[in-house]
Each structure stands twice: as C-alpha cells, then as structure tokens.
Design a protein around this motif. Structure first.
Motif, PDB file in Angstrom:
ATOM      1  N   ALA A   1       0.844  -1.205   0.000  1.00 33.08           N
ATOM      2  CA  ALA A   1       0.000   0.000   0.000  1.00 33.08           C
ATOM      3  C   ALA A   1       0.869   1.240   0.000  1.00 33.08           C
ATOM      4  N   LYS A   2       0.373   2.301  -0.624  1.00 30.62           N
ATOM      5  CA  LYS A   2       1.029   3.603  -0.582  1.00 30.62           C
ATOM      6  C   LYS A   2       0.344   4.433   0.507  1.00 30.62           C
ATOM      7  N   THR A   3       1.111   5.267   1.184  1.00 26.96           N
ATOM      8  CA  THR A   3       0.537   6.047   2.282  1.00 26.96           C
ATOM      9  C   THR A   3       0.635   7.557   2.018  1.00 26.96           C
ATOM     10  N   SER A   4       1.797   8.129   2.196  1.00 26.53           N
ATOM     11  CA  SER A   4       1.930   9.582   2.039  1.00 26.53           C
ATOM     12  C   SER A   4       3.335   9.928   1.574  1.00 26.53           C
ATOM     13  N   ILE A   5       3.508  11.156   1.196  1.00 23.53           N
ATOM     14  CA  ILE A   5       4.837  11.621   0.803  1.00 23.53           C
ATOM     15  C   ILE A   5       5.242  12.771   1.732  1.00 23.53           C
ATOM     16  N   ALA A   6       6.494  12.739   2.165  1.00 27.62           N
ATOM     17  CA  ALA A   6       7.002  13.745   3.097  1.00 27.62           C
ATOM     18  C   ALA A   6       8.240  14.391   2.483  1.00 27.62           C
TER      19      ALA A   6
ATOM     20  N   GLN B   1       0.851   8.567  -6.531  1.00 27.87           N
ATOM     21  CA  GLN B   1       1.328   7.272  -6.087  1.00 27.87           C
ATOM     22  C   GLN B   1       2.514   6.791  -6.922  1.00 27.87           C
ATOM     23  N   GLU B   2       2.738   7.424  -8.081  1.00 29.23           N
ATOM     24  CA  GLU B   2       3.854   7.028  -8.930  1.00 29.23           C
ATOM     25  C   GLU B   2       5.176   7.646  -8.477  1.00 29.23           C
TER      26      GLU B   2
ATOM     27  N   ILE C   1       1.881  14.345   3.121  1.00 22.35           N
ATOM     28  CA  ILE C   1       0.691  14.534   2.300  1.00 22.35           C
ATOM     29  C   ILE C   1       0.176  13.182   1.851  1.00 22.35           C
ATOM     30  N   PRO C   2      -1.042  12.780   2.258  1.00 25.60           N
ATOM     31  CA  PRO C   2      -1.604  11.484   1.840  1.00 25.60           C
ATOM     32  C   PRO C   2      -1.747  11.429   0.335  1.00 25.60           C
TER      33      PRO C   2
END
Length: 268
Positions: free
Chosen positions: A104-109, A220-221, A265-266
C-alpha cells in the motif's frame, strides 16, 4: 507401543505442516506487529483502535535505525512495516536480497533543508559544513536537493553518493550522519537535510522551519511516496489487506496532516 509411536509420528507431521504456513510474527493470525520509525504513532494508534473493533490486534514495534525494520520484517520478527519510500525499499531488496514488497502507498514527506544559523541559502559560505542522511537512498535524495539549489553538481548515478559529486563550487564539507541524529547536529553545521518525519519529531515544523522543501509531485507514482511493506508471501494476506483499508480512510488522511503538521501529504 506401536500405537503410541504412530500417534507421535502423526503429531510431528502435523506440527511440521503448520510450521510451513506463513503466520504473523506472534503466531496468532489476529495479532499483527507493525514496525516503524518517526511520527506515525498517532496515525497507527487510530488504525489499531479501528482494527481492534474487528478483532485484529495491532502491536507497534518502534525501531531507532532505518536498517532495522526491513531486516526484522524479512526475518519474521514483525509482520508489516511502515517507514520507508519505494526507492529505499528497492535498494534494500537489491542490496540485502530481502523478499519484501509494497502492499500500500501512504503519504509523501518532502525532504527539507534546516538551519540554526541561517535563514536564507544565500548566506551559505565557502567551506561550510552540511549534514545529510548516511543511508544510500535518503543521502542521494539530499544530494539531489543540494543540486536543485545550486550547491553541487552530480553525475547521473541512480543513487548518488559523495563520490558522484562532480562540482562543489563552495567546497562544502558534506557530513553523513544517521538520519535520526541530524537534528541534534544543527548547532554544528551551516545547514542540514532532514527527513520530514524526523524533523517533526525533533520539534521542527517543516512548513515553518525549513529553509526549503523538496518540490514533489503528489501521486502514487512518485518513487519517494511512503508505503506499507510485507513479506512477498504475505502480500495477499486478508488481515493485512483489511489493515490497509482501515489505514486508507478520510479520517486517517486528516490525522496524517495534523500529526505531521502538514509535512506529510496522503496520496490515496
């Protein structure tokens, strides 16, 4: 006597058969150990509370170093981890031959540059010291951020390291440290590259304290999107899939933003 021996042999065969089945690290299919580093505790506490309503017990296992959660997951000491992005996972799999995948992908920081001494990167001087993470992927990411801000020039290495710097006009002294130790180094360097989760844990609000943040695409990419990882054999585990569903909700989106002070950021 023969009957007793037969029963013992059958019992051993049953035990061997059970041991070959993939089960959570606790041995209880309704208890799931999740390894992590950083500021996700509030988010995962919420997910654990929601999971408990369905009879799934989530145990949080805290690690202090980035090298630990994937080793523990691969060895079966934990069942999932949630601390890394795709680039880091790919490098760990390639380097250590781990059999791990993203489920699963969650968030980017975004990575940020922070300082106790300057408020503008124009004030950086020749021979200044700069701290960056010492792991290959986050260190490379930090070097790319330095390049994006005009401090160095890199070759085209996928995971750049110090040896891939081909220009350093200010002759900056770039010091590699464990990511979690970098905030404590700020009094001793001109500026430092700090992962957002670690920055928040150290009381550095990225939106207010970072001199500059990475320019990231929110999708998500993006290879630096954080993820939930499992062993490959468990990628279709129904309990783990349900945990992902409980994570990827609007309530968790809001918690991610609040807990990270807007630094994460989700993406779902």
């Amino acid at each position: 006597m023969k009957k007793i021996v037969t029963i013992l042999i059958v019992g051993l065969l049953v035990l061997v058969g059970c041991g070959s089945k993939s089960t959570p690290a606790t041995g209880d299919e309704n208890v799931v150990k999740v390894g992590m580093i950083g500021s996700d505790s509030v988010v995962w506490k919420h997910v654990a509370e929601e999971a408990a309503k369905e009879g799934i017990k989530i145990e949080i296992v805290a690690f202090s170093d980035y090298t630990q959660p994937n080793a523990a997951l691969n060895n079966g000491e934990i069942d999932l981890n949630a601390f890394q992005h795709q680039v880091y996972l790919e490098n760990e799999v390639e380097t250590n031959k781990y059999d791990l995948v993203s489920i699963a992908k969650t968030s980017i920081a975004p990575l940020g540059l922070y300082s106790n001494k300057i408020t503008d990167l124009k004030d950086v001087k020749e021979n200044d010291k700069v701290a960056i993470p010492n792991d290959v992927t986050n260190g490379g990411r930090a070097l790319q951020l330095l390049q994006a801000n005009g401090f160095i020039k890199l070759n085209d290495a996928k995971f750049p390291t110090l040896k891939d710097i081909i220009e350093n006009p200010l002759n900056l002294e770039i010091i590699e440290l464990a990511a979690a130790q970098i905030p404590a180094s700020l009094p001793d360097v001109a500026f430092a590259a700090v992962n957002s989760g670690i920055a928040v844990d150290a009381g550095l609000n990225p939106a207010e304290k970072a001199i500059v943040l990475e320019d990231v695409s929110i999708s998500q990419e993006n290879p630096y999107v954080n993820l939930i990882a499992a062993r490959s054999e468990d990628k279709d585990n129904p309990t783990f899939k349900r945990i992902v569903e409980l994570y990827q909700t609007d309530a968790v989106k809001q918690l991610v933003i609040e807990d990270s002070k807007g630094a994460s950021i989700p993406v779902w």
